[in-house]
Scaffold this active site. Structure first.
Site, PDB file in Angstrom:
ATOM      1  N   LYS A 197       0.973  -1.177   0.183  1.00 43.21           N
ATOM      2  CA  LYS A 197      -0.062  -0.008   0.264  1.00 43.21           C
ATOM      3  C   LYS A 197       0.737   1.325  -0.121  1.00 43.21           C
ATOM      4  CE  LYS A 197      -3.684   2.533   2.567  1.00 43.21           C
ATOM      5  NZ  LYS A 197      -4.802   2.123   3.698  1.00 43.21           N
ATOM      6  N   GLU A 235       7.339  -6.838   1.044  1.00 42.77           N
ATOM      7  CA  GLU A 235       6.074  -6.910   1.588  1.00 42.77           C
ATOM      8  C   GLU A 235       5.170  -8.046   1.447  1.00 42.77           C
ATOM      9  OE1 GLU A 235       4.794  -4.750   3.963  1.00 42.77           O
ATOM     10  OE2 GLU A 235       6.221  -2.922   4.006  1.00 42.77           O
ATOM     11  N   LYS A 250      -2.123  -1.453  -3.896  1.00 46.62           N
ATOM     12  CA  LYS A 250      -2.844  -0.480  -3.853  1.00 46.62           C
ATOM     13  C   LYS A 250      -2.268   1.092  -3.996  1.00 46.62           C
ATOM     14  CE  LYS A 250      -6.182   1.850  -0.444  1.00 46.62           C
ATOM     15  NZ  LYS A 250      -6.710   1.838   0.956  1.00 46.62           N
TER      16      LYS A 250
HETATM   17  C1  PBG Z   1      -7.362   3.247   5.418  1.00 48.61           C
HETATM   18  C2  PBG Z   1      -7.554   3.189   4.334  1.00 48.61           C
HETATM   19  C3  PBG Z   1      -7.497   4.125   3.233  1.00 48.61           C
HETATM   20  C4  PBG Z   1      -7.921   3.535   2.150  1.00 48.61           C
HETATM   21  C5  PBG Z   1      -8.500   2.425   2.141  1.00 48.61           C
HETATM   22  N1  PBG Z   1      -8.326   2.170   3.839  1.00 48.61           N
HETATM   23  C6  PBG Z   1      -7.005   5.653   3.353  1.00 48.61           C
HETATM   24  C7  PBG Z   1      -5.526   5.731   3.937  1.00 48.61           C
HETATM   25  O1  PBG Z   1      -4.858   5.072   3.915  1.00 48.61           O
HETATM   26  O2  PBG Z   1      -5.418   6.959   4.053  1.00 48.61           O
HETATM   27  C8  PBG Z   1      -8.162   4.099   0.793  1.00 48.61           C
HETATM   28  C9  PBG Z   1      -9.166   3.713  -0.152  1.00 48.61           C
HETATM   29  C10 PBG Z   1      -9.449   4.865  -1.104  1.00 48.61           C
HETATM   30  O3  PBG Z   1      -8.747   5.800  -1.331  1.00 48.61           O
HETATM   31  O4  PBG Z   1     -10.358   4.404  -1.839  1.00 48.61           O
HETATM   32  N2  PBG Z   1      -6.456   2.536   6.309  1.00 48.61           N
END
Ligand code: PBG
Length: 324
Positions: A197, A235, A250
């Site tokens: 992520k 990871e 992501k």
């Molecule tokens: C929170 C989380 C986020 C997203 C999914 N879970 C935001 C972040 O990490 O700030 C983002 C999802 C999206 O932008 O559609 N942990």
């Protein structure tokens, strides 16, 4: 063979032949629909920065999911919006047995036993600081956060969640969650880990949806540097070792190379998250008449699948169900 013996355009000469030689096709078997839930009743609040996407109270969510299921959607990923006065730095609302998340999970599983219910596990919507872990000074603490995340995952499993999806990027949290689930005999609860992520600007609209933007600093001490790909391999391998069943990359569209590299490396299913900013960019451009929305949806999702994603979490899930 070279031209004129070989002519590539023969395979493109009509829509039937194009579909016969198509390498990648989308199906409703691929999609996970993110849903936002909020406290109260009779609520459907459109999210300003995500045109056409809403937060629902549980009763309205059930109505919405009825439509999703009728359209052939098989999985939802639940995010809870937490009122400001319930946010703190200990995740107390995240561990509330009568909180919004467990209530939502129960309602979904009672109404739709066959629906795959996945839940977001991270502290940010519950955090007074908008961070994914416990904050001390200016530090986002790793190890104390793991404990909390594992308890949160257990609570979701106890409420009936089929899958928990840790999105926090603390080191060691998949192992922490897996051990707690095993200890409590939740041997069939899946972990879909947000493994790679990235610290991305494309989460902007999502933080608007949950009012969860970090109150200070940014998330770069835990989310990955967009410049790195070998680090992503490390990871994902670690998360599989720790007990993840599905790993996630992501955002999606700006990280197709990461999806591809991970696909070559691992044998577990790979999920990709077409995040809020990716959704809103297409919506905004389409809203202005600058591109064709349906074509942009199909092209972006097809690219994500072509890159190697086995599952795709997307805010266009309902749209693609209608298109297909
Ligand atoms: C929170 C989380 C986020 C997203 C999914 N879970 C935001 C972040 O990490 O700030 C983002 C999802 C999206 O932008 O559609 N942990």
């Amino acid at each position: 063979m070279s031209f004129p013996l070989s002519r590539f355009r023969r395979l493109r000469s009509g829509s039937a032949i194009r579909s016969l030689v198509r390498e990648t096709t989308l199906s409703m078997d691929d999609f996970i629909c993110p849903v936002f839930v909020t406290e109260g009743e009779g609520k459907r609040e459109e999210i300003g920065s995500m045109p056409g996407y809403s937060r629902f109270s549980i009763d309205e969510l059930i109505r919405e999911v009825e439509l999703l299921v009728a359209l052939g959607i098989k999985a939802v990923l639940v995010f809870a919006m937490v009122p400001e006065d319930k946010k703190d730095n200990t995740g107390s609302e995240a561990l509330n047995q009568n909180g919004l998340m467990p209530k939502t999970i129960k309602a979904l599983k009672i109404n739709f036993p066959d629906l795959v219910v996945m839940t977001d596990v991270a502290l940010d919507p519950y955090s007074r600081y908008g961070h994914d872990g416990i904050v001390r000074g200016h530090e986002i603490c790793n190890d104390p956060s793991i404990d909390l995340l594992a308890k949160m995952a257990l609570l979701h499993a106890q409420a009936g969640a089929d899958w928990v999806a840790p999105s926090d990027m603390m080191d060691g949290r998949v192992a922490g969650i897996r051990h707690v689930l095993e200890r409590h005999h939740f041997t069939q609860t899946g972990i879909m880990s947000y493994s790679a992520k990235y610290a991305s600007c494309f989460y902007g609209p999502f933080r608007d949806a949950l009012n969860s933007a970090p109150g200070f600093g940014d998330k770069k001490t835990y989310q990955m540097d967009p410049a790195n790909v070998r680090e992503a391999l490390k990871e994902v391998m670690t998360d599989v070792d720790e007990g993840a069943d599905i790993i996630m990359i992501k955002p999606a569209l700006a990280y197709l190379d990461v999806i591809w590299r991970v696909k070559e490396l691992l044998t577990v299913p790979i999920a990709a998250y077409q995040v809020s900013g990716e959704y809103s960019m297409i919506k905004a451009a389409a809203g202005n008449g600058w591109l064709n929305e349906e074509e942009a949806i199909i092209e972006s999702l097809t690219s994500i699948k072509r890159a190697g994603a086995d599952l795709i979490a997307s805010y266009f899930t309902k749209d693609i169900a209608k298109i297909l």
